[in-house]
Design an enzyme around this catalytic site. Structure first.
Site, PDB file in Angstrom:
ATOM      1  CG  LEU A   1      -7.416  -8.212   7.199  1.00  0.00           C
ATOM      2  CD1 LEU A   1      -5.903  -8.382   7.166  1.00  0.00           C
ATOM      3  CD2 LEU A   1      -8.021  -9.157   8.220  1.00  0.00           C
ATOM      4  CB  SER A   2      -8.130  -3.760   2.785  1.00  0.00           C
ATOM      5  OG  SER A   2      -7.955  -2.503   3.361  1.00  0.00           O
TER       6      SER A   2
ATOM      7  CG  ASP B   1      -2.039   0.969   1.152  1.00  0.00           C
ATOM      8  OD1 ASP B   1      -2.288   1.505   0.051  1.00  0.00           O
ATOM      9  OD2 ASP B   1      -2.671   1.223   2.181  1.00  0.00           O
TER      10      ASP B   1
ATOM     11  CD  GLU C   1     -13.463  -5.029  -2.524  1.00  0.00           C
ATOM     12  OE1 GLU C   1     -12.297  -5.418  -2.289  1.00  0.00           O
ATOM     13  OE2 GLU C   1     -14.444  -5.809  -2.535  1.00  0.00           O
ATOM     14  CG  ASN C   2      -7.525  -2.448  -5.905  1.00  0.00           C
ATOM     15  OD1 ASN C   2      -6.635  -3.233  -5.597  1.00  0.00           O
ATOM     16  ND2 ASN C   2      -7.883  -1.454  -5.106  1.00  0.00           N
TER      17      ASN C   2
HETATM   18  C1  FPP Z   1      -2.007   0.078  -3.301  1.00  0.00           C
HETATM   19  O1  FPP Z   1      -1.452   1.382  -3.302  1.00  0.00           O
HETATM   20  C2  FPP Z   1      -1.483  -0.689  -4.416  1.00  0.00           C
HETATM   21  C3  FPP Z   1      -2.232  -1.252  -5.414  1.00  0.00           C
HETATM   22  C4  FPP Z   1      -3.709  -1.147  -5.439  1.00  0.00           C
HETATM   23  C5  FPP Z   1      -1.617  -1.969  -6.531  1.00  0.00           C
HETATM   24  C6  FPP Z   1      -0.380  -2.748  -6.199  1.00  0.00           C
HETATM   25  C7  FPP Z   1       0.148  -3.293  -7.446  1.00  0.00           C
HETATM   26  C8  FPP Z   1       1.454  -3.421  -7.722  1.00  0.00           C
HETATM   27  C9  FPP Z   1       2.555  -3.128  -6.767  1.00  0.00           C
HETATM   28  C10 FPP Z   1       1.850  -3.925  -9.057  1.00  0.00           C
HETATM   29  C11 FPP Z   1       1.456  -5.363  -9.193  1.00  0.00           C
HETATM   30  C12 FPP Z   1       2.318  -6.052 -10.081  1.00  0.00           C
HETATM   31  C13 FPP Z   1       3.197  -7.002  -9.739  1.00  0.00           C
HETATM   32  C14 FPP Z   1       4.026  -7.559 -10.775  1.00  0.00           C
HETATM   33  C15 FPP Z   1       3.340  -7.502  -8.348  1.00  0.00           C
HETATM   34  P1  FPP Z   1      -2.440   2.609  -3.521  1.00  0.00           P
HETATM   35  O2  FPP Z   1      -2.513   2.887  -4.971  1.00  0.00           O
HETATM   36  O3  FPP Z   1      -3.739   2.321  -2.853  1.00  0.00           O
HETATM   37  O4  FPP Z   1      -1.663   3.748  -2.790  1.00  0.00           O
HETATM   38  P2  FPP Z   1      -2.326   5.006  -2.054  1.00  0.00           P
HETATM   39  O5  FPP Z   1      -3.053   4.449  -0.869  1.00  0.00           O
HETATM   40  O6  FPP Z   1      -1.122   5.802  -1.670  1.00  0.00           O
HETATM   41  O7  FPP Z   1      -3.206   5.689  -3.048  1.00  0.00           O
END
Ligand code: FPP
Length: 239
Positions: A193-194, A15, A62-63
């Site tokens: 925990l989401s 995150d 949810e993403n």
């Molecule tokens: C949460 O940070 C992160 C995600 C929803 C995506 C995570 C995906 C990756 C790291 C790439 C996946 C690919 C591989 C190859 C593992 P956020 O966007 O919610 O951050 P924020 O809370 O600061 O907005």
């Protein structure tokens, strides 16, 4: 109090990618790109120190609500990573990861779903470390999926409701056959925990950290393990 042994299974909520990018005046997608690099680094480090199972939350059910541009960028990263895995087979031989994708394949872009099947198949005899990548994953949906499968067994007359146990549910989850997470790490200062491995984390120890995932280092990972080792795990027993 005796220190805990190294956790066998560590689960990580990646995150803070968006905030990391925003702080640098970069598009959110750059945060995800950096996050994927850190994912790789932590996999290597965890395998080196002897962790047996490592789970990551990459994309939740949810993403999909995020902008199409951001969803596409995360899917592209995943596609890139899956394609590259074949090229990195050599490195992966060394890493020896057995990879499993936890989550619903339905709803994923078909080419990615196909690549996931291939990667799982190709890595199925690797033994150095299990890596679970949760994609299109939701903990409640996973439990519903298991409940439906049990109901179908009952309907077919193969199972009596009285014989349904915690083990029968566990055996129908995406993590079937794996030990539950001992430690769940969530960076970026959130205390939730989401919907991540909610059944499996019933007795996990939680570790929160303010560092954003793209800045997360093996030293941060070590700190989480150290905190875990000093916890008193009782699993409902008296002190
Ligand atoms: C949460 O940070 C992160 C995600 C929803 C995506 C995570 C995906 C990756 C790291 C790439 C996946 C690919 C591989 C190859 C593992 P956020 O966007 O919610 O951050 P924020 O809370 O600061 O907005």
């Amino acid at each position: 109090m005796q220190q805990q042994a190294l956790p066998r299974h560590i689960a990580v909520i990646m995150d803070g990618n968006g905030r990391w990018a925003k702080m640098r005046g970069l598009p959110r997608t750059d945060g995800h790109k950096q996050g994927a690099e850190v994912f790789r680094k932590i996999c290597r480090y965890a395998a080196d120190i002897g962790v047996e199972y490592l789970s990551f939350y990459a994309f939740s059910t949810e993403n999909w609500k995020r902008s199409a541009q951001e969803v596409d960028a995360i899917m592209d990263l995943l596609r890139h990573y899956l394609n590259e895995m074949e090229e990195r087979e050599q490195e992966n031989e060394e890493g020896g990861y057995r990879i499993r994708f936890l989550g619903a394949r339905e709803g994923m872009p078909p080419d990615i779903a196909h690549l996931m099947d291939e990667v799982e198949e190709r890595s199925k005899d690797k033994t150095r470390m299990f890596v679970n990548l949760c994609v299109n994953y939701g903990g409640r949906a996973e439990i519903v999926h298991a409940a439906r499968a049990l109901a179908e067994q009952v309907q077919r007359g193969e199972l009596s409701p009285a014989d349904i146990t915690e083990q029968s549910v566990s055996d129908l989850l995406y993590t079937a056959g794996q030990p539950d997470p001992d430690l769940v790490i969530r960076p970026s200062g959130e205390y939730r925990l989401s919907n991540f491995l909610i059944w499996q984390s019933a007795y996990a120890e939680f570790y929160y950290d303010n560092v954003l995932w793209p800045d997360f280092t093996p030293a941060d990972f070590d700190r989480a393990i150290e905190a875990y080792r000093n916890r008193d795990r009782r699993f409902g027993n008296a002190k």
